[in-house]
Enzyme design. Structure first.
Site, PDB file in Angstrom:
ATOM      1  N   GLU A  17       0.822  -1.205   0.000  1.00  0.00           N
ATOM      2  CA  GLU A  17       0.000   0.000   0.000  1.00  0.00           C
ATOM      3  C   GLU A  17       0.859   1.259   0.000  1.00  0.00           C
ATOM      4  OE1 GLU A  17      -2.702  -0.106   3.234  1.00  0.00           O
ATOM      5  OE2 GLU A  17      -3.643  -1.990   2.638  1.00  0.00           O
ATOM      6  N   GLY A  48      -3.401 -16.701   0.342  1.00  0.00           N
ATOM      7  CA  GLY A  48      -3.835 -17.941   0.963  1.00  0.00           C
ATOM      8  C   GLY A  48      -2.633 -18.738   1.402  1.00  0.00           C
ATOM      9  N   GLU A  83       7.051 -12.007   7.532  1.00  0.00           N
ATOM     10  CA  GLU A  83       8.008 -12.197   6.451  1.00  0.00           C
ATOM     11  C   GLU A  83       9.412 -11.805   6.912  1.00  0.00           C
ATOM     12  OE1 GLU A  83       6.574 -11.600   2.113  1.00  0.00           O
ATOM     13  OE2 GLU A  83       7.714  -9.800   2.624  1.00  0.00           O
TER      14      GLU A  83
END
Length: 700
Positions: A17, A48, A83
């Site tokens: 974003e 997913g 992450e």
């Protein structure tokens, strides 16, 4: 899946974003254009378990370096934080490299979780009250990555920041790619088309293509991008730059052949004795491996024939790309001559033409913005002027780059003044448009430095040139930086001074406009220089003069269909056959002469009135056995006497307090070196191939 089948150099971690369509998007493009395989997740909204697994594979097994882009809202994303934890855990157990990039946040804000990061963690602690260990892992990861030491935007232009990141990635990965600018616009479609052509039945068929368009349109840049992206697919590859100009130099074709062989054989050097020998060796190596060859700036098919010969047995799947201003360069007759269709499989139908078109107005505006403002946006006060600039450039990337750079950091009034000047110049006169960048140089020092480089030093080593021009009272290091900053000069990966041919032609036009009388211009080269010296019409204004008599007589021989053959390092037979002598008195009026090239010129007469301010003297093929005793070379900085007939350089000890470079390579008659006691500043002595040298002066 696609990710698990591929290997990546770089994994990009970022908050979509914040930066997907701006900074990170531009960084991704810059990396890919240099052939750096980069993974970027484009499925951020609908993630997913399968995508999570694929991301983990990309990090753990298929990338060598992770770039983590920290933006204001990075910590708000639990996906990004997880992450990051995964990346750092992988770093601990492997050689995985992590490069933090602090885009619009300070490293201390990331480390201490202050500002927007504090707000994000307040929310996380409310949402994950039962998972405090996970929140703490996120905090620890941010502290750890901030301590690594990364790259911070601060006050830099985004464009420069991206360029710095790309260089850092190349250094860490030890990649060798051809340099391309970090901000490229309007080329992706054509690059994709060429890549598709390269892949089309690539394992079986040989193909050749031309990338064509007017000068400055971006042919070479597109060829470099394609080359960088495709070299992993070939067993051998070579990019031969500036074929047109290099082939005009003495032994230029042999140098190109040597580079081609060295590139394909991964640095192994091969001795080439002549062009025919080079052709045979090229045929030997291209028949047994798939190769990608790029021949940049080819103006005549004959040069390609001389470079590689005819009936070349290319290995199946090999591809050749040529860049040229001539869209009709390739024809059926040439292709049938060039390829050995029996040894290599049929190339029928794979001859291709890719034409580079001018940029659209929107693309032109984007490119000029990058060079003028360092980002793809324009201050409202400058928008009208930016659009006017784009209109005048007519979609020519080089003109947009140069004019954008010349107006960088300038005031609105300066933009207005520059554009008013442009109004007087028709769009078709590209040379005059390029002249505006020259006019923007701040002082005569940089302008004169530019003109000297245009006249003599394109393609020369930067350090060598700096040594010479420092001796001519230039502040060369800062001057070159200024020229590079104005996009008038490029320093390539081999530290050579390079210049687009349009810019070079613009510089030479400036010199031509100094006077309608050649002899009253400040710099003379080749035919004009020869004429004025031969007719004894030089003047005090001449500061730089270059004559390559061998080249001039070869051109004359070609025009008269005369075939000439020369020994490798001796041109005496050639000169005797043409019997050209010139008078030393022709130089008597050139009191300001500092830079002099007299390759294979024979002078008669004494040297007592010869210019006494020479700083650089290049005299290949010098035919005397020692330097004339009345030749005053006291101020010389560089003396280049390759291929000379010298037996001894000078009879007595010469005092040359400023001489730094003495090049006597290939002087086969040289018996002993000069005394070095009078050369206190000497830094470099070259005696390669002086086969009869028997004595080195003890003063060494």
């Amino acid at each position: 899946s696609e990710i698990s089948r591929c290997s990546y150099h770089v994994f990009l971690s970022f908050r979509g974003e914040d930066t997907r369509k701006s900074f990170t998007g531009h960084l991704y493009t810059a990396l890919v254009h240099l052939g750096i395989q980069t993974f970027r997740d484009d499925e951020e909204i609908e993630r997913g378990n399968n995508i999570k697994d694929e991301i983990e594979k990309a990090i753990l097994h298929h990338s060598k370096i992770s770039i983590v882009v920290f933006s204001k809202n990075y910590a708000a994303s639990t996906w990004c934080l997880n992450e990051l934890v995964m990346i750092l855990e992988h770093k601990k157990s492997s050689k995985h490299i992590v490069l933090p990039v602090f885009y619009d946040v300070d490293p201390s804000q990331v480390k201490n979780q202050t500002g927007s990061y504090a707000e994000a963690f307040t929310q996380h602690e409310q949402n994950f009250k039962s998972e405090t260990n996970m929140v703490q892992r996120w905090r620890n990861a941010l502290k750890e990555v901030a301590a690594i030491g990364g790259m911070v935007l601060q006050d830099r232009h985004e464009s420069q920041f991206i360029q710095d990141i790309v260089k850092e990635v190349q250094n860490k990965l030890h990649l060798i790619s051809l340099y391309v600018p970090p901000y490229l616009v309007g080329i992706d479609s054509l690059v994709t088309q060429i890549n598709q052509w390269l892949e089309q039945d690539g394992a079986n068929k040989v193909g050749i293509a031309t990338i064509c368009g007017i000068g400055g349109i971006g042919k070479t840049t597109i060829a470099k991008v394609v080359y960088n992206q495709n070299i992993p697919r070939f067993e051998g590859y070579s990019f031969l730059a500036d074929v047109r100009e290099t082939s005009q130099d003495c032994n230029g074709l042999v140098r190109l052949q040597s580079q081609l062989l060295s590139d394909i054989l991964k640095g192994k050097s091969h001795k080439i004795y002549n062009i025919d020998n080079g052709i045979n060796k090229i045929k030997e190596i291209v028949c047994c491996r798939r190769v990608l060859l790029v021949l940049d700036d080819v103006d005549e098919l004959e040069k390609t024939r001389k470079l590689m010969g005819t009936q070349i047995p290319f290995h199946p799947g090999s591809k050749i790309i040529i860049t040229s201003r001539n869209r009709c360069l390739l024809n059926a007759h040439f292709i049938s001559q060039m390829f050995d269709l029996e040894a290599s499989t049929s190339c029928g139908g794979l001859s291709k033409l890719f034409e580079v078109k001018e940029l659209a107005s929107s693309e032109s505006l984007q490119l000029s913005n990058w060079y003028a403002f360092g980002h793809n946006s324009v201050p409202e006060s400058s928008m009208a002027y930016a659009r006017s600039l784009v209109k005048h450039c007519g979609g020519l990337p080089l003109a947009l780059q140069i004019l954008g750079s010349s107006l960088s950091t300038k005031s609105v009034s300066s933009w207005k003044s520059a554009l008013e000047k442009l109004e007087e110049i028709p769009d078709s006169k590209i040379q005059e448009i390029l002249r505006i960048s020259y006019d923007s140089l701040e002082d005569d020092h940089d302008k004169n430095l530019f003109l000297d480089i245009v006249s003599l030093f394109i393609g020369k080593d930067r350090d060598y040139t700096t040594t010479i021009l420092d001796g001519c009272d230039f502040y060369t290091t800062i001057g070159i930086e200024n020229l590079v900053g104005r996009s008038l000069l490029i320093i390539n990966e081999k530290n050579k001074l390079m210049m687009h041919q349009m810019i070079r032609d613009m510089g030479r036009e400036i010199i031509r406009q100094e006077s309608s009388n050649f002899g009253k211009r400040s710099r003379l080269w080749h035919k004009n220089a020869f004429d004025k010296v031969f007719l004894m019409q030089g003047s005090r204004t001449v500061k730089c003069l270059t004559i390559d008599l061998k080249g001039l007589l070869e051109d004359k021989a070609e025009r008269t269909n005369t075939t000439l053959h020369f020994p490798k390092h001796s041109k005496s037979q050639f000169l005797m056959a043409n019997d050209v002598d010139m008078e030393t008195q022709a130089f008597a009026k050139m009191k300001r002469l500092k830079l002099l090239q007299l390759d294979y010129v024979r002078l008669k007469g004494d040297f007592k009135d010869f210019p006494k301010r020479l700083r650089w003297l290049r005299w290949h093929g010098f035919c005397m056995q020692s330097f004339p005793v009345d030749f005053d070379i006291n101020e010389l900085v560089v003396l280049d006497m390759r291929n000379s007939k010298l037996k001894q350089v000078w009879k007595d000890t010469e005092c040359l307090p400023n001489l730094k470079i003495l090049n006597l390579n290939h002087s086969h008659s040289l018996l002993k070196t000069p005394s070095f006691s009078g050369l206190p500043s000497l830094e470099k002595l070259m005696l390669k191939d002086c086969i009869n040298l028997v004595e080195v002066d003890q003063s060494i």
